[in-house]
Design an enzyme around this catalytic site. Structure first.
Site, PDB file in Angstrom:
ATOM      1  N   HIS A   1     -11.801 -25.305   4.205  1.00 19.31           N
ATOM      2  CA  HIS A   1     -10.528 -25.262   4.921  1.00 19.31           C
ATOM      3  C   HIS A   1      -9.942 -23.879   4.684  1.00 19.31           C
ATOM      4  O   HIS A   1     -10.006 -23.356   3.569  1.00 19.31           O
ATOM      5  CB  HIS A   1      -9.599 -26.356   4.398  1.00 19.31           C
ATOM      6  CG  HIS A   1      -8.246 -26.399   5.057  1.00 19.31           C
ATOM      7  ND1 HIS A   1      -8.070 -26.210   6.405  1.00 19.31           N
ATOM      8  CD2 HIS A   1      -7.006 -26.617   4.538  1.00 19.31           C
ATOM      9  CE1 HIS A   1      -6.769 -26.332   6.694  1.00 19.31           C
ATOM     10  NE2 HIS A   1      -6.117 -26.557   5.587  1.00 19.31           N
TER      11      HIS A   1
ATOM     12  N   GLU B   1      -5.548 -53.189  13.311  1.00 17.45           N
ATOM     13  CA  GLU B   1      -6.371 -53.036  14.507  1.00 17.45           C
ATOM     14  C   GLU B   1      -6.509 -51.587  14.963  1.00 17.45           C
ATOM     15  O   GLU B   1      -7.333 -51.287  15.844  1.00 17.45           O
ATOM     16  CB  GLU B   1      -5.813 -53.886  15.649  1.00 17.45           C
ATOM     17  CG  GLU B   1      -6.030 -55.383  15.436  1.00 17.45           C
ATOM     18  CD  GLU B   1      -5.808 -56.198  16.698  1.00 17.45           C
ATOM     19  OE1 GLU B   1      -6.041 -55.667  17.808  1.00 17.45           O
ATOM     20  OE2 GLU B   1      -5.400 -57.355  16.575  1.00 17.45           O
TER      21      GLU B   1
END
Length: 339
Positions: free
Chosen positions: A108, A231
């Site tokens: 990074h 979900e």
């Protein structure tokens, strides 16, 4: 379109005779080290004295040294410790051992982009960034696959920095999936933006708001958790496999219609984008990085306060209870390793 590289474009033999020093043995560190070792690369691990990861790395078959010793031993020094401490560790323990012709690598670009680290001109500097957490990098490698990765050369002192970077990425399995060429500035700014506005900041706040609205309306916390939090993974898995259109094909037409008519009501496009632009401006100017470094040096008061508050939030309490009583409770793929 930006350049894409694959395993056929990566010559891992470029690493023959070289030692890679992995600094840190957390989520990314352990995955990079193990994958490189399994690819036949000579790897040493650099850790601070007293690190709880020291015996773990030794158990995994590595020669473990202090950070300074590893930096001295390594031809390629990959820094995989937390962004906010990289500058201090680099200055004290790595910089004195970066001799001419070595390579300094990152997964990074934070420390380079925001000048926490300024490497000497006679070393290569490159980015080798798998776009996935460490446990996925390791798991995909062991399955004979790989995680898509980014590559960038910030400094090409030897004239071979890209070859070394691609060889490194091949060693951790990224060449199997595809490697996209970028710059360290682009990777850093887009990564921070995505985390803050969508992947972590945006999604977490959206889940929390949805959970709170349903509970405040009298629905059970358990139902609210399932519908607004649990979900989400199912939806994202569909997007990863087939894109948004493919996800819409897989869900009900009712759900797809609700996406079109209600999504823009919750997140009005222009208002949301204007706020996102303000976040991006703070990232580009260095304001976010400056504030984060200050926060860390001050003992992380805001960080710790928000983390503690999140742990006490009903959605976390209910979620933990549900997970402990469901069949997936022992199927955790979270990587809890630390540096």
């Amino acid at each position: 379109m930006a350049n894409m590289f694959y395993e056929k474009d990566c010559n891992i033999q470029v690493l023959d005779g070289k030692t890679v020093a992995i600094i840190g043995y957390g989520s990314q560190g352990h995955a990079h080290a193990l994958n490189l070792k399994d690819s036949g690369v000579n790897v040493v691990v650099g850790l601070r004295k007293g690190s709880k990861s020291w015996p773990k790395a030794e158990k995994d078959g590595f020669t473990v040294m202090t950070v300074a010793e590893a930096a001295k031993a390594g031809d390629i020094v990959m820094i995989l410790i937390n962004d906010e401490v990289q500058g201090e560790v680099y200055a004290a323990e790595i910089a004195p051992h970066l001799t001419t012709g070595k390579a300094l690598a990152f997964a990074h670009g934070f420390a380079i982009r925001f000048k926490q680290i300024t490497p000497p001109a006679d070393v290569d500097v490159f980015l080798a960034a798998p776009k996935g957490p460490g446990h996925t990098v390791r798991g995909q490698y062991m399955a004979g696959k790989g995680v898509p990765s980014l590559v960038a050369v910030e400094q090409n002192a030897t004239g071979k920095a890209m070859d070394i970077a691609l060889a490194y990425i091949a060693g951790i399995g990224g060449g199997r999936a595809g490697v996209l060429e970028t710059t360290m500035t682009e990777e850093t700014e887009t990564d921070l933006f995505g985390e803050q506005t969508v992947l972590c900041g945006g999604v977490v706040d959206l889940m929390r708001c949805g959970f709170e609205v349903l509970v405040e309306a009298g629905y059970s916390p358990e139902s609210a958790y399932f519908e607004c939090i649990h979900e989400l993974k199912l939806i994202i898995d569909l997007v990863n496999k087939a894109g948004i259109a493919g996800m819409n094909y897989s869900v009900s037409d009712t759900a797809e219609y609700g996406e079109y008519v209600s999504g823009p009501r919750v997140l009005p496009a222009e208002e949301t984008k204007e706020r996102m632009r303000a976040v991006l401006a703070d990232i580009q100017s260095g304001k976010f990085a400056e504030n984060w470094i200050k926060e860390h040096k001050a003992g992380r008061p805001l960080f710790n306060e928000r983390r503690a508050a999140l742990e006490k939030h009903p959605m976390e309490i209910v979620g933990k209870e549900l997970r402990e009583n469901m069949l997936w409770k022992n199927d955790s793929d979270l990587d809890t390793a630390s540096n």
